[in-house]
Scaffold this active site. Structure first.
Site, short mmCIF file in Angstrom:
data_model
loop_
_atom_site.label_atom_id
_atom_site.label_comp_id
_atom_site.label_asym_id
_atom_site.label_seq_id
_atom_site.Cartn_x
_atom_site.Cartn_y
_atom_site.Cartn_z
N LEU A 608 0.84 -1.20 0.00
CA LEU A 608 0.00 0.00 0.00
C LEU A 608 0.87 1.25 0.00
O LEU A 608 0.88 2.01 -0.95
CB LEU A 608 -0.92 -0.01 1.23
CG LEU A 608 -1.66 1.31 1.51
CD1 LEU A 608 -2.65 1.60 0.39
CD2 LEU A 608 -2.34 1.28 2.86
N ASP A 609 1.60 1.44 1.08
CA ASP A 609 2.50 2.58 1.24
C ASP A 609 3.76 2.06 1.92
O ASP A 609 3.78 1.95 3.15
CB ASP A 609 1.83 3.66 2.08
CG ASP A 609 2.74 4.84 2.35
OD1 ASP A 609 3.85 4.88 1.80
OD2 ASP A 609 2.35 5.72 3.15
N PRO A 610 4.76 1.63 1.14
CA PRO A 610 4.92 1.88 -0.29
C PRO A 610 4.23 0.83 -1.17
O PRO A 610 4.11 -0.32 -0.78
CB PRO A 610 6.43 1.78 -0.47
CG PRO A 610 6.83 0.74 0.55
CD PRO A 610 5.94 0.98 1.74
N ASP A 613 0.64 3.75 -3.52
CA ASP A 613 0.94 5.18 -3.60
C ASP A 613 1.91 5.47 -4.75
O ASP A 613 1.72 6.41 -5.52
CB ASP A 613 1.50 5.68 -2.26
CG ASP A 613 2.77 4.95 -1.83
OD1 ASP A 613 3.02 3.82 -2.33
OD2 ASP A 613 3.53 5.50 -1.01
N ARG A 728 5.72 13.79 1.30
CA ARG A 728 4.97 12.54 1.53
C ARG A 728 4.64 12.50 3.01
O ARG A 728 5.53 12.59 3.86
CB ARG A 728 5.80 11.32 1.12
CG ARG A 728 5.85 11.09 -0.39
CD ARG A 728 6.90 10.07 -0.76
NE ARG A 728 6.88 8.88 0.07
CZ ARG A 728 6.16 7.77 -0.17
NH1 ARG A 728 5.39 7.72 -1.26
NH2 ARG A 728 6.20 6.73 0.64
#
Length: 931
Positions: A608-610, A613, A728
């Site tokens: 997801l993150d990372p 994104d 970020r």
């Protein structure tokens, strides 16, 4: 009259049969019927060839009756052939395609295309039968002159038919894309009585092209021909019925973009135009013949992007470079901005230049890697969708039209047979002299036939003994491939469920799940019958872990990121691919060269993150750049949170993934770029105190954010060097930062070892540990402890209440893990866990500011919001696990072939993953605002 003709034929047949039996009865050959395919209508020799053999050379020619054959029985009778079912008296039996194993007659010489010289798995039973029945097998494909050029082949007519068929397909494909073209009037080759009729249809289409009847929105059409042999020459003969111009490969790009539409362009591509030594970058024909594995092809980079249609006629060997690999196809078939093409709603331009491929070589998985199965005369076309790596029988939709019929010449059977027979006839005498009962070394035959003998005396001849080795290698590879459809998932925690669920949908995949906890393993076993749970402590089971990795084709590591280098080293050692959702750390980067050397793919940051994104950002960046925009600002935020109704504690937060990482992030430092100025925020609470604040987007969620580590590093990673601002950030509900800061100030979020938390020390409650942190006696009165905390937190009652609510002044025992942060993480994981029926939410927000070519400024926002399922898969698990699972399957299916440490930042990777995530119900919205 009909009665008289019948009487004449019977008399003639009786006379010819009698005379045939009287002369040279020792020279007997036979032509068998073709039964390999319902469409096979060819013959190795036509009646004209039979007439010469009978009348001039004194042969008795037996022809097995067949109503399907393009030459009728009376034609063979008139030529002097004997029509009979039994071929037993012939010493040489001729065919075109493979003979059913049970119909082979022992101790005979056979000649046909056996399709065994590459140890093709489908024809190995035939080869076994040939050996068992002591058949001397001559394979037409290996009849070559002293220069290695084939002397007996249907190649020219494969090219002729292939060209006709692909032009027929183009007409239908263009119609499906919204364009009427002259090609629509060209039919499939088998619709024509002869090639001349087909050529006339092509000429008629060419006349309309010359008149300018090709839609301008299609642009210039470029036909690329690979190979220089008979196949390519036959295809080009038909092509030249159109108004054409030949161009050199170096001119292809120019004509593809700026050429005329009242003619078509041809480009002949030879080896030297696209093959280069991997080290020197040059082409040496002799070296290539001896060591093709040293070479790679630039075809997909330098030729294919400017090709409308590819006519592939090259011979491909298993160790030869591929023209177009599966990842290449993803790039080639991306929608391309073609500003030189006019476009309107009624006249749409093509989505990408490459429209069709005619793979006449018909090697599944060969030079055109994604061509996994040949098409057929019944179903001559398929549409390959590179994005989803699927074929469908359709002319509409995304993809490239593929025609790859492995018996193309049979669509013009009479002409093809006449052509083939003319080449074969000079070798009949030598082939007829072969005696299957005689030692191969004593056969009185010349090199062309002798070198084409595959089997003799119930064994492979010396030239073809390699088939046995290749066959054994294929068997071994087949075993490996079947076992290689095995995925090893390390970790059965928070995010494993969507990974396992996605992978176990494929019945051809075997999934092994490793967990250190038997409870987790049992849960997997009860939920997924096809998954194989293994209880194993990764850190304490070196040999057992290595054995598991060695026995799988790919490893998905869902373990903490600190474990990944250990896993990666073992994967590289055993040439096993790997996927992780974690950041690409320095330790992992150091393994890049070793992975490349071993040909291992290790994908990182695909969660997801990372992960998502990155992919959503890169998709926006590429779209903006392709339209000529210049990116100036980028702000990205992401958070995994409890759904608003479940944010019912002082941190407004609950844990469904690593608590340690969440807490550790609060004491990290950060760096970002704002209006060209680098902003640095110190760690140990500075992030929460100086860097946090409310955000204006999605106001209904009452969010705040703080910067996430080093944002500036992503400028190069995203290739957005034009930005003057980049940040970020991490999203939380309002109130999280100040309450988490209170924990930092109290010393609870610290990695420094504390003596009170030594694992071997005495039990301690949380209130007692708070006293130790505050330098108070452990029996200090409760209210007095609160008072000290109140003063330390600047006399803020809200912060004091937050500490108390979190249970940090309770008499609950501490699970001592050496330092405050790890001990607190374990405590919070239990105390702030999701209750039954509660759900989580993922919130991601991108803001991209850019300047258009016309000088206007715009901001594009992307909002990705996904709720988890109550008592089901969490949003966090789904958004982390699914991208990892999809990436793993892409590696398995060879959709990703880049080796070393790989990030999902290239379009051929991120676009496919994003599309497949949407199919799984993960959606996002995009909005553009002009400033």
């Amino acid at each position: 009259m009909i009665r008289n003709l019948s009487k004449f034929l019977k008399t003639k047949y009786k006379h010819l049969k009698t005379s045939q039996n009287e002369i040279h009865t020792n020279k007997i050959i036979a032509i068998r019927r073709e039964d390999q395919s319902i469409w096979e209508r060819r013959a190795p020799l036509s009646p004209n060839h039979v007439r010469k053999l009978v009348m001039k050379d004194g042969y008795k020619v037996i022809v097995q009756p067949s109503n399907r054959r393009a030459f009728q029985t009376p034609e063979y009778i008139q030529a002097g052939a004997v029509i009979q079912e039994d071929l037993g008296e012939a010493s040489l039996i001729l065919g075109v395609k493979q003979v059913p194993a049970d119909l082979l007659i022992p101790n005979k010489t056979y000649a046909f295309f056996s399709h065994t010289i590459k140890a093709q798995e489908a024809n190995m039973p035939l080869l076994d039968a040939v050996l068992e029945k002591n058949i001397l097998l001559v394979d037409y494909e290996k009849m070559c002159d002293s220069n290695g050029q084939r002397v007996v082949a249907f190649g020219k007519y494969a090219g002729v038919v292939g060209m006709i068929d692909i032009m027929h397909g183009l007409g239908l494909r263009f119609i499906a894309l919204g364009h009427h073209t002259p090609f629509v009037h060209i039919g499939p080759a088998h619709n024509y009585r002869c090639s001349e009729m087909a050529r006339q249809a092509v000429r008629d289409a060419g006349y309309e092209i010359a008149l300018g009847y090709m839609p301008k929105s299609i642009g210039p059409l470029t036909f690329v021909f690979t190979g220089s042999g008979n196949v390519s020459q036959g295809a080009q003969e038909v092509f030249r019925e159109l108004p054409y111009e030949y161009v050199h490969p170096t001119q292809l790009k120019k004509v593809a973009e700026h050429g005329a539409t009242n003619k078509v362009y041809a480009c002949k591509v030879s080896r030297k135009d696209h093959l280069i030594n991997k080290e020197t970058g040059k082409f040496d024909p002799q070296e290539y013949e001896e060591h093709p594995e040293r070479y790679t092809s630039t075809f997909s980079r330098d030729i294919a992007p400017y090709s409308s249609v590819i006519i592939n006629g090259i011979y491909w060997a298993p160790n030869s470079p591929k023209l177009i690999r599966i990842p290449d196809a993803k790039k080639l078939l991306q929608p391309a901005h073609q500003p030189w093409l006019p476009s309107s709603p009624g006249c749409p331009s093509l989505p990408h230049r490459l429209v069709g491929i005619c793979d006449i070589s018909a090697d599944p998985g060969g030079s055109i890697e994604f061509m996994k199965e040949c098409t057929t005369i019944d179903h001559p076309f398929c549409l390959y969708d590179a994005e989803n790596h699927t074929n469908k029988e359709s002319f509409g939709g995304n993809g490239v039209l593929v025609c790859s019929i492995d018996n193309m010449p049979t669509q013009l059977p009479r002409e093809a047979s006449e052509y083939f027979g003319n080449l074969l006839l000079p070798h009949i005498d030598e082939m007829a002299r072969c005696d299957a009962k005689k030692e191969f070394s004593q056969q009185n035959i010349g090199p062309i036939v002798k070198n084409a003998v595959i089997t003799a005396n119930s064994k492979l001849t010396p030239n073809y003994e390699y088939i046995a080795n290749l066959r054994e290698k294929r068997r071994s590879q087949s075993k490996i491939v079947s076992s290689n459809k095995k995925v090893l998932v390390l970790g059965a925690g928070y995010v494993s469920d969507p990974v396992i669920e996605y992978l176990t949908r494929d019945p051809h995949l075997s999934v092994t799940v490793v967990s250190a906890l038997k409870k987790e393993a049992d849960k997997i076993a009860s939920k997924y019958a096809s998954a194989n749970p293994v209880v194993l402590d990764v850190l304490r089971s070196g040999e057992e872990l290595e054995k598991l990795i060695k026995d799988h084709q790919i490893v998905i590591s869902l373990l903490p990121y600190t474990y990944h280098p250990l896993i990666a080293e073992k994967c590289i050692k055993y040439k096993v691919n790997m996927v992780t959702a974690s950041y690409l750390t320095k330790e992992m980067k150091n393994l890049h060269d070793a992975a490349v050397k071993q040909g291992v793919t290790i994908i990182n940051e695909v969660g997801l993150d990372p992960g998502i994104d990155h992919m959503l950002a890169m998709q926006c960046f590429d779209e903006i750049k392709e339209s000529g925009g210049v990116i100036e600002t980028f702000n990205s935020y992401c958070g995994g949170l409890p759904a608003p109704e479940s944010a019912n504690n002082s941190l407004r937060y609950k844990f469904n993934w690593s608590p340690r990482a969440v807490l550790l992030n609060t004491i990290s430092g950060a760096k970002y770029l704002k209006h060209g100025k680098i902003i640095e925020i110190p760690g140990n609470g500075g992030l929460l105190e100086q860097g946090s604040g409310p955000v204006s987007f999605l106001p209904g969620f009452n969010l705040e954010a703080f910067p996430n580590r080093d944002s500036i590093a992503y400028i190069d990673q995203y290739n957005i060097n034009t930005v003057n601002s980049i940040l970020r950030g991490t999203l939380r509900y309002k109130g999280f930062c100040q309450n988490a800061l209170a924990l930092v100030k109290l010393g609870l979020i610290s990695l420094k070892d504390h003596p009170s938390l030594h694992a071997a020390g005495p039990d301690i409650t949380w209130r007692q540990f708070m006293c130790d942190l505050l330098h108070l006696d452990r029996d200090t009165y409760y209210e007095n402890v609160k008072g000290v905390i109140f003063d330390k937190l600047h006399q803020d009652n809200n912060l004091l209440n937050a500490v108390e609510e979190l249970g940090l002044l309770s008499d609950e025992l501490v699970d001592k893990l050496g330092n405050p942060l790890d001990s607190l993480a374990l405590f919070m994981a239990k105390r702030l866990a999701y209750s039954p029926g509660e759900r989580d939410i993922i919130i991601m927000h991108h803001e991209i500011g850019y300047k258009l070519q016309n000088g206007h400024d715009e901001v594009k926002t992307v909002d990705f919001i996904h709720y988890g399922e109550p008592n089901g898969q969490t949003a966090m698990a789904k958004t982390v696990g699914l991208p990892a699972a999809i990436a793993a399957k892409m590696v398995l299916e060879k959709e990703i072939q880049t080796t070393g440490m790989v990030l999902p930042l290239s379009k051929d990777i991120y676009k496919t993953i994003l599309n497949r995530l949407q199919l799984e119900g993960l959606q996002w919205t995009e909005f553009v605002k002009r400033l």
